[in-house]
Scaffold this active site. Structure first.
Site, PDB file in Angstrom:
ATOM      1  N   HIS A   1       3.604  -4.044   4.791  1.00  5.52           N
ATOM      2  CA  HIS A   1       3.184  -5.050   3.804  1.00  5.52           C
ATOM      3  C   HIS A   1       4.232  -5.149   2.707  1.00  5.52           C
ATOM      4  O   HIS A   1       4.839  -4.158   2.293  1.00  5.52           O
ATOM      5  CB  HIS A   1       1.781  -4.757   3.271  1.00  5.52           C
ATOM      6  CG  HIS A   1       1.669  -3.677   2.237  1.00  5.52           C
ATOM      7  ND1 HIS A   1       1.835  -3.908   0.891  1.00  5.52           N
ATOM      8  CD2 HIS A   1       1.355  -2.359   2.343  1.00  5.52           C
ATOM      9  CE1 HIS A   1       1.624  -2.786   0.206  1.00  5.52           C
ATOM     10  NE2 HIS A   1       1.346  -1.822   1.078  1.00  5.52           N
TER      11      HIS A   1
ATOM     12  N   GLU B   1      -1.898  -7.294   1.379  1.00  6.55           N
ATOM     13  CA  GLU B   1      -2.451  -6.032   1.874  1.00  6.55           C
ATOM     14  C   GLU B   1      -3.242  -5.344   0.783  1.00  6.55           C
ATOM     15  O   GLU B   1      -4.296  -4.741   1.053  1.00  6.55           O
ATOM     16  CB  GLU B   1      -1.315  -5.123   2.366  1.00  6.55           C
ATOM     17  CG  GLU B   1      -1.781  -3.847   3.059  1.00  6.55           C
ATOM     18  CD  GLU B   1      -2.017  -2.669   2.120  1.00  6.55           C
ATOM     19  OE1 GLU B   1      -2.528  -1.634   2.588  1.00  6.55           O
ATOM     20  OE2 GLU B   1      -1.704  -2.774   0.909  1.00  6.55           O
ATOM     21  N   GLU B   2      -2.757  -5.434  -0.449  1.00 11.11           N
ATOM     22  CA  GLU B   2      -3.414  -4.744  -1.544  1.00 11.11           C
ATOM     23  C   GLU B   2      -4.785  -5.336  -1.876  1.00 11.11           C
ATOM     24  O   GLU B   2      -5.555  -4.730  -2.623  1.00 11.11           O
ATOM     25  CB  GLU B   2      -2.520  -4.763  -2.794  1.00 11.11           C
ATOM     26  CG  GLU B   2      -1.184  -4.051  -2.619  1.00 11.11           C
ATOM     27  CD  GLU B   2      -1.317  -2.540  -2.448  1.00 11.11           C
ATOM     28  OE1 GLU B   2      -2.463  -2.046  -2.430  1.00 11.11           O
ATOM     29  OE2 GLU B   2      -0.285  -1.860  -2.341  1.00 11.11           O
TER      30      GLU B   2
ATOM     31  N   ASP C   1       3.816   2.116   5.827  1.00 13.73           N
ATOM     32  CA  ASP C   1       3.311   1.862   4.481  1.00 13.73           C
ATOM     33  C   ASP C   1       3.522   3.124   3.654  1.00 13.73           C
ATOM     34  O   ASP C   1       2.831   4.118   3.842  1.00 13.73           O
ATOM     35  CB  ASP C   1       1.825   1.503   4.573  1.00 13.73           C
ATOM     36  CG  ASP C   1       1.248   1.023   3.240  1.00 13.73           C
ATOM     37  OD1 ASP C   1       1.951   1.120   2.221  1.00 13.73           O
ATOM     38  OD2 ASP C   1       0.091   0.563   3.239  1.00 13.73           O
TER      39      ASP C   1
END
Length: 465
Positions: A151, A197-198, A226
């Site tokens: 990400h 993604e967060e 990640d």
């Protein structure tokens, strides 16, 4: 790494001696698969089988060309660029913010210049437009896609240089290394950088959900990276798939660096949507907000009692928040995995036989037992006429109930108990319509003795695809 997702440990009758594992088509089993009992057969004999215990053997991962050493200076140069982008855009590279799009444009420009076919995939989440970046390297078997991704977005609180500039930069430099080497892999290579993604893996979820079922089935593996440069690092490996797990463990074993199974971030990053769709996943992780134990500090160095990344989701996650050694090792491990897995064999031909010959005792009037076979390297679903050959030594076959279990747990009844069937042994070939199930995965033969006074064992069994 997303904070919102869920976090994720009596003797046989006498019998002939025989090779532990054989496979007519000549595909090799992984060492990790052997250790877990999820084995495809090896091309040559690995020694006599020991009852109840799968024979272990060396991993069969080999690449046509040795993976290159990934220059950590190049990876850090990408991180410097991401830091500069964040600094110029209110200190972050978050979803929906200018810093994210500038980060995306930087990576896309590098890939376009290196000869990749790139595309932006637009989606909307939290009322804001986001983008994924997908890059395909020309060539390779389009029916076997090896994908690596990371990400690209940060949290709004900081520039996100470890989380996840580190993974994004390492994947980018590996993609550029493929171009520099002019790699011609057997599998098709695809790379992805995910947005949002967060916010809960929104970008990768959108990508996976947008794929038709036939396209999902072509992805032989997805590798996720990640946070691979944590300042107080650990060396964690995803354990979701034995083959993908072993390729990373093999790399670190050669460096005499112990690894641990990744649990801190399980389900919290972009491998989760792929895994939920039935795609094999693997990856690396150097740790987030969990604290390093004394035992971990003893084997990896660093500071016990402190987080792996004290700047996790904070403004101090800058270019100073990187451990160069961890970043270097993990970048090289990514290269090892890509070169190894992309050089893998093409889909085995129809008629390939997968066999397990390790003895499994069947308890008298007891619980079920299972014997596994791991099928790998195939595309699409299993055959409509899947052949299941069973060889069970037993003194009263009428006591036995036998099922084939597909990788998703679906049971296909092969044989019911029959109190009037007093013959010895079960040596039969059954045909199962398994065309609704993915071919790749752990298939199981499940056997139960449902009456007293007779004993036996699973001698061997085979699947023919």
């Amino acid at each position: 790494m997303s904070p919102n997702a869920e976090r994720r440990t009596t003797p046989h009758p006498p019998r002939r001696s025989k090779s532990a594992w054989t496979r007519r088509a000549g595909l090799a089993a992984t060492a990790a698969g052997a250790a877990l009992g999820l084995l495809t057969a090896a091309p040559t004999a690995a020694g006599a089988a020991t009852p109840h215990r799968p024979t272990t053997h060396t991993s069969a991962h080999t690449a046509a060309l040795a993976a290159p050493d990934i220059p950590v200076a190049n990876v850090k140069a990408h991180l410097d660029q991401l830091q500069s982008i964040a600094s110029a855009n209110n200190g972050n590279r978050a979803h929906g913010r200018p810093g994210y799009r500038a980060s995306l444009d930087y990576i896309k420009g590098k890939l376009d210049a290196a000869g990749y076919t790139t595309r932006l995939q637009q989606f909307t989440t939290s009322g804001t437009t986001g983008w994924n970046l997908i890059a395909d390297w020309p060539g390779g078997d389009a029916n076997q896609v090896l994908m690596a991704g990371a990400h690209l977005d940060s949290v709004s609180a900081g520039p996100g240089i470890n989380d996840n500039g580190s993974g994004s930069a390492a994947v980018l430099e590996n993609a550029l290394a493929v171009s520099r080497a002019g790699l011609t892999p057997k599998k098709h290579l695809r790379f992805g950088w995910w947005g949002a993604e967060e916010l809960g893996m929104r970008g990768s979820q959108y990508y996976v959900n947008s794929l038709p079922a036939a396209e999902r089935a072509k992805i032989s593996g997805y590798l996720n990276f990640d946070m691979v440069g944590s300042p107080n690092p650990g060396y964690f490996v995803y354990d979701d798939n034995p083959e993908l797990e072993s390729v990373f463990k093999d790399f670190y074993a050669k460096l005499n660096i112990p690894t641990e199974i990744e649990t801190e971030g399980d389900g919290r990053s972009d491998h989760a949507p792929f895994k939920n769709a039935g795609i094999p996943v693997g990856g690396l992780f150097s740790g987030a907000d969990y604290r390093k134990t004394a035992a971990q500090a003893q084997k990896w160095g660093g500071t016990a009692g402190q987080p792996f990344d004290r700047c996790y989701h904070s403004s101090c996650d800058t270019s100073a928040n990187i451990n160069d050694t961890a970043l270097d090792r993990n970048s090289d491990a990514i290269a090892h995995a890509i070169w190894t897995l992309a050089a893998g064999s093409t889909t085995p031909p129809d008629g390939t036989v997968y066999e397990n010959t390790v003895d499994i005792t069947i308890p008298d009037n007891g619980p079920t037992v299972t014997s596994p076979i791991a099928v790998t390297g195939r595309t699409g679903n299993a055959p409509a006429a899947l052949k299941v050959e069973v060889d069970i030594k037993h003194s009263y076959r009428g006591d036995l109930v036998i099922d084939l279990l597909a990788p998703d747990g679906t049971a296909y009844r092969l044989k019911n108990a029959n109190s009037s069937d007093s013959a010895h042994d079960v040596k039969e070939t059954y045909t199962v319509d398994a065309s609704s199930k993915r071919a790749n995965g752990a298939w199981m033969l499940r056997v139960q003795d449902v009456a007293a006074q007779d004993t036996g064992y699973i001698d061997s069994w085979k699947l023919t695809f």
